[in-house]
Every structure is written in structure tokens, then in C-alpha cells.
Design a protein around this motif. Structure first.
Motif, PDB file in Angstrom:
ATOM      1  N   ARG A   1       0.747  -1.187   0.177  1.00  0.00           N
ATOM      2  CA  ARG A   1       0.011  -0.189  -0.069  1.00  0.00           C
ATOM      3  C   ARG A   1       0.683   1.038   0.223  1.00  0.00           C
ATOM      4  NH1 ARG A   1      -5.081  -0.785   4.082  1.00  0.00           N
ATOM      5  NH2 ARG A   1      -6.054  -2.636   3.091  1.00  0.00           N
ATOM      6  N   PHE A   2       0.490   2.287  -0.568  1.00  0.00           N
ATOM      7  CA  PHE A   2       1.013   3.707  -0.710  1.00  0.00           C
ATOM      8  C   PHE A   2       0.273   4.803  -1.147  1.00  0.00           C
ATOM      9  CE2 PHE A   2       1.464   2.107  -4.973  1.00  0.00           C
ATOM     10  CZ  PHE A   2       1.463   2.875  -5.838  1.00  0.00           C
ATOM     11  N   ARG A   3       0.456   5.810  -0.572  1.00  0.00           N
ATOM     12  CA  ARG A   3      -0.384   6.915  -0.985  1.00  0.00           C
ATOM     13  C   ARG A   3       0.448   7.852  -2.309  1.00  0.00           C
ATOM     14  NH1 ARG A   3      -4.036  10.168   1.036  1.00  0.00           N
ATOM     15  NH2 ARG A   3      -4.218   9.058   2.969  1.00  0.00           N
ATOM     16  N   ALA A   4      -0.279   7.998  -3.207  1.00  0.00           N
ATOM     17  CA  ALA A   4       0.300   8.488  -4.722  1.00  0.00           C
ATOM     18  C   ALA A   4       0.401   9.862  -4.477  1.00  0.00           C
ATOM     19  CB  ALA A   4      -0.832   8.181  -5.727  1.00  0.00           C
ATOM     20  N   ASP A   5       1.329  10.135  -3.613  1.00  0.00           N
ATOM     21  CA  ASP A   5       1.352  12.041  -3.389  1.00  0.00           C
ATOM     22  C   ASP A   5       2.747  12.528  -4.020  1.00  0.00           C
ATOM     23  OD1 ASP A   5       3.255  10.538  -1.771  1.00  0.00           O
ATOM     24  OD2 ASP A   5       2.773  11.506  -0.040  1.00  0.00           O
TER      25      ASP A   5
END
Length: 578
Positions: free
Chosen positions: A529-533
Motif C-alpha cells: 500500500r502507498f499514497r500516491a502523493d
């Protein structure tokens, strides 16, 4: 007060290979420490490096050959910086090959121009030309590494990156008395580019490597290698931080030290909950920091590295060694070998990876995305492509969701930034074309894949869960996947087929390991999981060079955000032309 450490300070790295291999890194760290003591409130410095890519003659295993190096060094120079520094590296290409260098694990926020994979974020640096990689080291500290990111040139063009914590910030583990960098690699007798060309022309894997290396040296178990042995001196009662990177092209590696346990404290430049182990497992692209206590009987001990391979695929299974030597012990004492896990010890591999947990403290939190905006499911397959000149008229290829990635002629980030049409399509599927029993009996019937330059488009700041599923198309195999521009949390991993109904309930959403390269187990799956920032175009590929070359790759297009700092910044003036 502003402390500026200029090129002249760092030049010892460039002047002598010997110094780097014999504790020069410790000297430099000591110097950096002294310089930084000038002011505890030192502002960020600018670290400048000149990388001359040049061909040098290097002798290993009884014969010399010309190899591509940086500054004539093999491995190349270690880059030292502090968290918060700006790093400026001028790469000048004097070799006959196009060149491009990737700073593996650095996040390059909105600055994909400095990321380095050829034809993804930039076109390569042509012979006789230069390009400046200019980036900030923000919110990261620990061990990373750099390597050529074009053809198989990373076989010899690689080195470590050491990012020290901000001034006055201690390590969250006992302070080591000294530290050493260990970079594992592979060595071929022949010209690697020729060997690869030969394999490709027949549609087969190229010959495997002839030796593994530790800091470029195979160690005394190989012919003509007494003098090509890395040795590290320790003092009884002291503790040492080993900064380890796996720069091998195709091999996951076990590493152990005779007579000594190791305490794992960091992976991929993220602190972990410390645990003690007799051996570590490290996939290509990964880094691991361990503490070693010199509290055994004074003597000479082999440090050894050998591949992990749990499917019957030919592998260079020879053991590379280095020596851990207690002060005052004569070189005549024969070192003892460590007990490495057996080459196919799947149980050790799975249990070792289960031990990895993020530190997850207030200072170093694990900000795991708990709600997911976009669920992706990618299958990993080996397959075939038509090749009239090859043996049997086919060549081996690889795919994600049955798509074999085709490299473009224009860099994808440039095409994205300037809205160029016809370079790629942003329609990579979120799941495979059809579901099947991914890890059942070997599938050999329909192995042809579709080909395309297809990318997955992600809205800015959305949270992504990606399940990477190995399949038994031709053969199951373990695959280390690397995502550029991001760290991600490995929230789950398992053997067999991923079960969307049952497996997510077993995820670790509290302190999962955070990394930039994940090993997907043989015949199994990993969920990240990752945040696409981080806006831009970010390469996602298997870090086994063989599979990347066969098309086991894609890229994410992360859209710009609304804020002024949330858009891809303009390209630098000296960006190499396509």
C-alpha cells in the motif's frame, strides 16, 4: 551557520579505490562528523560529486577486462549526505554506451527528472555529454544505493548511498563504534553486454555470472583472488554497523558471518524493530543495515554470500567471501566459514521476511493507508514472443497482467509533462484479462502475451493497494519488485493464490515493513500500500535484470495535485535530448 561541504572535501573518494575499500568510508564518516560538529544547528549543505563514466581495465579471477566504471572505481564511489542536504552529481559520459544513473530509493519529490531510468524519466546521456542530477534528500536517512539504469551496465556501474541522520538526531539503536559499507555484486568473465546480446539473439537467458562479489571482490575461495578479498578489522568489545546493499543483477542472496549474529535495524533506509538473526536474505535492489557485536573469540571469520533459489533454475551458486578480522590476529590464521541457509531454504526466507517490522514510533511513524481508493491486482507471468531469428522461432518474455512492456523512444515523463501524444497509453488494466488458478500446475499452453507501452494512471494523493501475484506460467519464481519515487508498506504476503475474501483480514496495518523493493515469494503474492502523493511517471519493475529486459515492467502516471508544489517541476535545461 551554513556548512558547505564542497567537491574538494569529497575528492578523496575519487582519488583512491584503495582508500574506499580499506576503511576510507569510516575516515570520511569521521570527517563528516567533525565538520558537522562545527555547528549543531548546521543548515542543509550541498554535496557535489563529479561522476566520470569511463572504461577501465579491471582484473578478477585471473584475467583483466575493460569494464564501464565511475571514476575508474569498481564499485563506484559512495555518496555521503545528511538528511535535508541537496546533492548535485554531474555525470559525464566517456564510455561508448548511452548512460543513465538511478538513485535507488530516493523519493525525488515532483522531481522525476533526477530519477534516472532511461526512457522512463529521461533519455540517456550520450557519449561525450553530461547531465546534472540535482535533488534534495528529504525525510529519508539510512543506506540506499545508485546504479546504471540502462542495458545491463549496472553489472559494474553501482555504488552505495549513505544518508546520515540530521545533526543531533541519534540512531534509534545503540550507537555503533564504526560502520562499513558492503555491496554485493556479480562478476562475469566476459563482456556482459556481449553475453546479453548473444542470449537475446537466441531468445534465451544469457550465461549466468562466474562469481559473486563483496565490494567488488570475490574472496579467496576463487582463483587468483587472495588479493581480491575485502577485509574489515574489528576490535574486541566494539559494535559495528554494516550497511549492506544487494547490487547483484539476478540473485537473491543469503549473507552470514561466522561466529557472529547480526541485529537487523533498518531495511531500504527505514528503521525496523531490531531482531537478531544468524543470516539475512536480501533481494536485488534491497538494502539492510545490521549491528554486529565483536564479542567472539578474537580470530578471523568469513563473511559469506550465496544465492537463494527455490526453483530448479540454473544459478551461479558459488560463495563469495570477505573477512572479519580481530585486531592483532595474524593473517596466517585460517578463517572459518559461516553456516548459510541451504540455497533452497524457502522456510528460512519466509520466516525471515515475517520478522521485518517498521519501528513505528512517534519519531518514525508507520503511516499505513487504512482506507484504499484504488485496488490493483497484477499477475506476473513468464511467456513467449515471436522471434523469427531465435531458436524455435520464439523468445522468452515476461508480462504483468499478460502485457509485455515495450520501451518507448521518448522518455515517458517528457511525454507526460508536455502532453505528447502517441508515446504511451494510460490504460494499463487494474486486473488481469481473466482469472485462473494462478499457482496450480505449470501452464504451458497459451504463453503468448500482448505488447504495449501501457501505464496505470493514478489520481494525486489517492491511496493504492497493489497485490502482486506470481503465476505458474512456464514456472513459478521469486520476483523482487521495485517502485520508483515511493516507499510502500508490505501489508501482507502469502503462498499460493491471493484470496480477496480471506487474506486482507490477516494484513498487518500497524507496523508492516516499509520498503522500496519487495520480494514476491515463489508461487505466492505480496500486497503493498502507498499514497500516491508524488506526481510524475514512476517506473515499476522486477529488479531481476533478466526479467526487466523481457518486459516485466510498467509505470504509474501520478497526476499533479492542486497545490503549487504538487506538480511535476519544469525539466532542467540540460536534460538529455531524445
Amino acid at each position: 551557520m551554513h556548512v558547505h561541504i564542497s567537491t574538494s572535501f569529497i575528492s578523496p573518494l575519487h582519488s583512491s579505490e584503495k582508500m574506499v575499500s580499506s576503511g576510507g568510508s569510516s575516515f570520511l564518516l569521521g570527517m563528516l562528523f567533525l565538520v558537522s560538529l562545527v555547528s549543531l544547528q548546521a543548515e542543509a549543505a550541498t554535496k557535489k560529486y563529479q561522476f566520470n563514466v569511463q572504461v577501465s581495465n579491471v582484473s578478477r579471477l585471473c584475467h583483466a577486462k575493460p569494464i564501464v566504471t565511475v571514476n575508474g572505481m569498481f564499485p563506484g564511489p559512495t555518496i555521503y549526505a545528511r538528511e535535508g542536504d541537496r546533492v548535485v552529481i554531474n555525470v559525464t559520459n566517456h564510455a561508448q554506451y548511452n548512460m543513465s544513473i538511478h538513485w535507488h530509493g530516493l523519493k525525488q519529490y515532483a522531481n522525476g527528472w533526477a530519477d534516472g531510468p532511461a526512457y522512463i524519466t529521461q533519455c540517456p546521456i550520450k557519449t561525450g555529454n553530461s547531465y546534472v542530477y540535482d535533488f534534495n534528500v528529504t525525510g529519508q536517512r539510512g543506506t540506499l544505493w545508485w546504479h546504471a539504469h540502462i542495458l545491463w551496465l549496472r553489472a559494474t556501474v553501482y555504488g552505495a548511498i549513505v544518508i546520515l541522520p540530521q545533526q543531533g538526531t541519534p540512531y534509534p539503536f545503540p550507537k555503533p563504534d564504526n560502520e562499513h559499507v558492503l555491496v554485493f555484486g556479480e562478476w562475469w568473465h566476459g563482456d556482459v553486454e556481449e553475453i546479453v546480446k548473444q542470449g537475446n539473439s537466441m531468445g534465451l537467458p544469457p550465461n549466468m555470472s562466474d562469481a559473486h562479489t563483496i565490494n567488488g571482490k570475490p574472496g579467496p575461495l576463487f582463483p587468483c583472488s587472495e588479493k581480491h578479498t575485502f577485509a574489515m578489522e574489528v576490535e574486541q568489545g566494539k559494535k559495528y554497523l554494516l550497511r549492506i546493499a544487494n547490487a547483484a543483477l539476478n540473485d537473491e542472496l543469503f549473507f552470514a558471518i561466522a561466529g557472529h549474529n547480526m541485529t537487523v535495524v533498518e531495511i531500504d533506509a527505514v528503521y525496523t524493530k531490531p531482531f537478531t538473526t544468524s543470516a539475512i536474505l536480501i533481494a536485488p535492489g534491497q538494502t539492510t543495515n545490521v549491528l554486529v557485536y565483536a564479542n567472539s573469540a578474537p580470530g578471523r571469520y568469513f563473511m559469506a554470500v550465496r544465492p537463494f533459489q527455490d526453483v530448479p533454475i540454473p544459478v551461479d551458486n558459488k560463495t563469495a567471501t570477505a573477512i572479519l578480522q580481530y585486531k592483532g590476529i595474524p593473517n596466517t590464521v585460517l578463517p572459518s566459514l559461516p553456516q548459510l541457509p541451504s540455497p533452497n531454504d524457502t522456510a528460512f526466507a519466509l520466516s525471515y521476511n515475517k520478522m521485518l517490522r517498521s519501528l513505528n514510533t512517534p519519531n518514525f511513524p508507520a503511516n499505513v493507508p487504512l482506507k484504499v481508493d484504488r485496488n490493483l491486482f497484477f499477475t506476473v507471468g513468464l511467456g513467449k514472443s515471436v522471434c523469427p531469428t531465435c531458436i524455435n522461432g520464439t523468445r522468452l518474455s515476461a508480462s504483468l497482467n499478460n502485457i509485455t512492456f515495450v520501451m518507448p523512444q521518448t522518455a515517458l515523463l517528457q511525454a507526460h509533462y508536455s502532453n505528447m501524444k502517441g508515446v504511451f497509453t494510460a490504460d494499463f488494466p487494474d486486473k488481469p484479462p481473466k482469472a485462473f488458478n494462478y499457482t496450480g500446475a505449470p501452464l504451458t499452453a497459451n504463453l503468448f502475451t500482448t505488447h504495449g507501452t501501457r501505464l496505470s494512471q493514478i489520481p494525486f494523493n489517492s491511496t493504492v493497494e497493489l497485490v502482486i501475484q506470481d503465476t505458474n506460467l512456464l514456472s513459478v519464481e521469486s520476483h523482487p519488485f521495485h517502485l520508483h519515487g515511493y516507499n510502500f508498506f508490505v501489508v501482507g504476503t502469502g503462498v499460493g493464490n491471493f484470496d480477496p475474501a480471506k487474506d486482507p483480514a490477516k494484513y498487518n496495518l500497524v507496523d508492516p515493513p516499509e520498503r522500496n523493493t519487495v520480494g514476491v515469494p515463489t508461487g505466492g503474492w505480496s500486497a503493498i500500500r502507498f499514497r500516491a502523493d508524488n506526481p510524475g511517471v514512476w517506473f515499476f519493475h522486477c529488479h531481476l535484470e533478466l526479467h526487466t529486459g523481457w518486459g516485466l515492467k510498467t509505470a504509474f502516471v501520478v497526476e499533479d495535485g492542486p497545490g503549487k508544489d504538487q506538480a511535476v517541476r519544469p525539466p532542467p535545461k540540460d536534460l538529455p535530448p531524445c
